[in-house]
Scaffold this motif. Structure first.
Motif, PDB file in Angstrom:
ATOM      1  N   ARG A  24      39.514   1.569 -17.926  1.00 33.80           N
ATOM      2  CA  ARG A  24      39.492   3.036 -17.906  1.00 33.80           C
ATOM      3  C   ARG A  24      38.067   3.557 -17.969  1.00 33.80           C
ATOM      4  NH1 ARG A  24      44.320   4.393 -22.132  1.00 33.80           N
ATOM      5  NH2 ARG A  24      46.027   3.698 -20.806  1.00 33.80           N
ATOM      6  N   ARG A  25      37.273   2.973 -18.843  1.00 32.48           N
ATOM      7  CA  ARG A  25      35.875   3.397 -18.968  1.00 32.48           C
ATOM      8  C   ARG A  25      35.085   3.066 -17.714  1.00 32.48           C
ATOM      9  NH1 ARG A  25      34.520   0.381 -24.154  1.00 32.48           N
ATOM     10  NH2 ARG A  25      36.354  -0.781 -23.558  1.00 32.48           N
ATOM     11  N   ARG A  27      36.307   2.897 -14.610  1.00 33.77           N
ATOM     12  CA  ARG A  27      36.705   3.859 -13.581  1.00 33.77           C
ATOM     13  C   ARG A  27      36.053   5.220 -13.811  1.00 33.77           C
ATOM     14  NH1 ARG A  27      42.600   3.062 -11.364  1.00 33.77           N
ATOM     15  NH2 ARG A  27      42.086   5.173 -10.789  1.00 33.77           N
ATOM     16  N   ALA A  28      35.984   5.647 -15.065  1.00 32.59           N
ATOM     17  CA  ALA A  28      35.337   6.924 -15.382  1.00 32.59           C
ATOM     18  C   ALA A  28      33.847   6.884 -15.039  1.00 32.59           C
ATOM     19  CB  ALA A  28      35.541   7.276 -16.855  1.00 32.59           C
ATOM     20  N   LEU A  30      32.367   4.932 -12.776  1.00 33.61           N
ATOM     21  CA  LEU A  30      32.210   4.912 -11.321  1.00 33.61           C
ATOM     22  C   LEU A  30      32.427   6.296 -10.719  1.00 33.61           C
ATOM     23  CD1 LEU A  30      33.978   1.550 -10.448  1.00 33.61           C
ATOM     24  CD2 LEU A  30      31.516   2.016 -10.528  1.00 33.61           C
ATOM     25  N   LYS A  31      33.392   7.025 -11.256  1.00 34.07           N
ATOM     26  CA  LYS A  31      33.663   8.383 -10.770  1.00 34.07           C
ATOM     27  C   LYS A  31      32.446   9.276 -11.041  1.00 34.07           C
ATOM     28  CE  LYS A  31      37.739  10.172 -11.375  1.00 34.07           C
ATOM     29  NZ  LYS A  31      38.929  10.844 -11.955  1.00 34.07           N
ATOM     30  N   ARG A  32      31.876   9.152 -12.236  1.00 39.24           N
ATOM     31  CA  ARG A  32      30.708   9.975 -12.580  1.00 39.24           C
ATOM     32  C   ARG A  32      29.489   9.605 -11.730  1.00 39.24           C
ATOM     33  NH1 ARG A  32      29.526  13.139 -17.534  1.00 39.24           N
ATOM     34  NH2 ARG A  32      27.399  13.778 -17.183  1.00 39.24           N
ATOM     35  N   LEU A  34      29.488   8.561  -8.704  1.00 39.81           N
ATOM     36  CA  LEU A  34      29.660   9.144  -7.372  1.00 39.81           C
ATOM     37  C   LEU A  34      29.480  10.661  -7.406  1.00 39.81           C
ATOM     38  CD1 LEU A  34      30.365   8.928  -4.395  1.00 39.81           C
ATOM     39  CD2 LEU A  34      32.779   9.036  -5.040  1.00 39.81           C
ATOM     40  N   ARG A  35      30.167  11.333  -8.315  1.00 30.80           N
ATOM     41  CA  ARG A  35      30.151  12.803  -8.327  1.00 30.80           C
ATOM     42  C   ARG A  35      28.819  13.399  -8.757  1.00 30.80           C
ATOM     43  NH1 ARG A  35      36.104  14.388 -10.729  1.00 30.80           N
ATOM     44  NH2 ARG A  35      37.290  13.587  -8.954  1.00 30.80           N
ATOM     45  N   CYS A  36      28.198  12.798  -9.765  1.00 35.70           N
ATOM     46  CA  CYS A  36      26.963  13.385 -10.307  1.00 35.70           C
ATOM     47  C   CYS A  36      25.689  12.858  -9.654  1.00 35.70           C
ATOM     48  CB  CYS A  36      26.881  13.126 -11.810  1.00 35.70           C
ATOM     49  SG  CYS A  36      28.181  13.927 -12.753  1.00 35.70           S
ATOM     50  N   ARG A  40      27.850   5.394  -4.704  1.00 34.35           N
ATOM     51  CA  ARG A  40      29.212   4.938  -4.442  1.00 34.35           C
ATOM     52  C   ARG A  40      29.309   3.429  -4.665  1.00 34.35           C
ATOM     53  NH1 ARG A  40      33.262   7.175  -1.709  1.00 34.35           N
ATOM     54  NH2 ARG A  40      31.895   8.779  -0.864  1.00 34.35           N
ATOM     55  N   CYS A  41      30.356   3.029  -5.360  1.00 32.43           N
ATOM     56  CA  CYS A  41      30.634   1.609  -5.562  1.00 32.43           C
ATOM     57  C   CYS A  41      31.206   1.056  -4.262  1.00 32.43           C
ATOM     58  CB  CYS A  41      31.635   1.429  -6.703  1.00 32.43           C
ATOM     59  SG  CYS A  41      32.090  -0.285  -6.980  1.00 32.43           S
TER      60      CYS A  41
END
Length: 80
Positions: A24-25, A27-28, A30-32, A34-36, A40-41
């Motif tokens: 979970r951590r 994924r969070a 990786l999302k950050r 990309l967005r911030c 990209r992974c």
């Protein structure tokens, strides 16, 4: 096409009863990334868990921090 650099990053989750394997951590994070930060992974693969027999003496997570990688710790911060 312009070749862009790629980087390799190795992560190990700290103990957390709510997320024992750290997925979970991860994924969070990786999302950050990309967005911030626009990172990209493109590849992700878990490594096999090392056994005590694989580690040199005194490096099998004996609680004194000896088994941690050397070098500076890197903190992700958002630049404004």
């Amino acid at each position: 096409m312009i070749d862009r650099p790629t980087y390799t990053l190795t992560l190990r989750p700290e103990p957390d009863p709510g997320d024992p394997d750290g997925i979970r951590r991860l994924r969070a994070a990786l999302k950050r990334l990309l967005r911030c930060y626009g990172l990209r992974c493109i590849a992700l693969a878990p490594e096999a868990m090392p056994t005590a027999a694989d580690a040199p003496a005194g490096h099998a997570g004996d609680g004194n921090g000896v088994g941690r990688p050397d070098g500076p710790r890197v903190a992700l911060t958002r630049l404004r």
